[in-house]
Scaffold this active site. Structure first.
Site, PDB file in Angstrom:
ATOM      1  N   SER A  43       0.753  -1.042  -0.099  1.00 54.98           N
ATOM      2  CA  SER A  43      -0.032   0.114   0.093  1.00 54.98           C
ATOM      3  C   SER A  43       1.274   1.726  -0.560  1.00 54.98           C
ATOM      4  CB  SER A  43      -1.230   0.260   0.947  1.00 54.98           C
ATOM      5  OG  SER A  43      -0.653   0.368   2.370  1.00 54.98           O
ATOM      6  N   LYS A  93       0.627   4.219   6.828  1.00 60.56           N
ATOM      7  CA  LYS A  93       0.286   5.062   5.872  1.00 60.56           C
ATOM      8  C   LYS A  93       1.153   6.439   6.175  1.00 60.56           C
ATOM      9  CE  LYS A  93      -2.430   1.710   5.112  1.00 60.56           C
ATOM     10  NZ  LYS A  93      -2.281   1.588   4.050  1.00 60.56           N
TER      11      LYS A  93
END
Length: 185
Positions: A43, A93
């Site tokens: 990701s 993230k």
């Protein structure tokens, strides 16, 4: 407790040095401002785990306290507890928005989201494979453990994380901060 006694007896035979070292490492782990973590998944490609060969980046992160949470900035890469699985997975993230920001989201169920106090909006750099705030919404800053600073493994990738241009070719796939409204203290 019975299984600890033989260990302590063995440590006593070595003058207690084993116990002292173990106790020292335990205390250091609790007070050390940095820690190493393994990044799983794709990701955060191309920033982290850029290869498809199964190699996972190990990163050095600076531990954050709640008092330091107000020092987080848009663009920081953070290590946090997964809000959908708080007793298991951690996520790495990028912070896109902070408290008081209004975010235009391409994939969340609300097109515009106002980030509440003590929350942030996080996304992966590779939107097609990222389960992030577009999936679970703004996350409480208390779930953020640390700010990722360096890649420490593999050796070929050793170095400080470069800042990403959030207006690059994939920018249309990421959320955009529309405006910031200061929140009252």
């Amino acid at each position: 407790m019975a299984y600890i006694r033989p260990i302590l007896k063995g440590a006593a035979a070595f003058g207690g040095s084993f116990v002292a070292v173990f106790a020292g490492l335990t205390v250091a782990a609790d007070v050390c401002p940095y820690y190493i973590d393994t990044v799983s998944g794709g990701s955060m490609k191309p920033t982290l785990n850029p290869r498809d060969n199964g190699t996972r980046d190990r990163v050095l992160a600076k531990r954050l306290t709640m008092e330091q949470a107000d020092k987080l900035q848009r663009g920081d890469i953070v290590d946090a507890t997964n809000p959908r699985n708080p007793h298991g997975d951690k996520v790495v993230k990028r912070i896109i928005a902070l408290p008081g920001d209004s975010v235009l989201t391409p994939r969340y169920h609300d097109e515009v989201v106002k980030i509440p106090r003590y929350h942030c909006w996080v996304e992966g750099d590779h939107p097609e494979t990222s389960a992030d705030s577009n999936y679970y919404g703004p996350i409480p800053v208390e779930l953020v453990h640390g700010k990722v600073m360096f890649v420490v493994w593999p050796p070929t990738r050793l170095g400080r994380l470069a800042e990403r241009d959030l207006s690059g070719p994939d920018a249309h796939k990421m959320s955009t901060v529309l405006h910031h409204t200061p929140l009252p203290r």
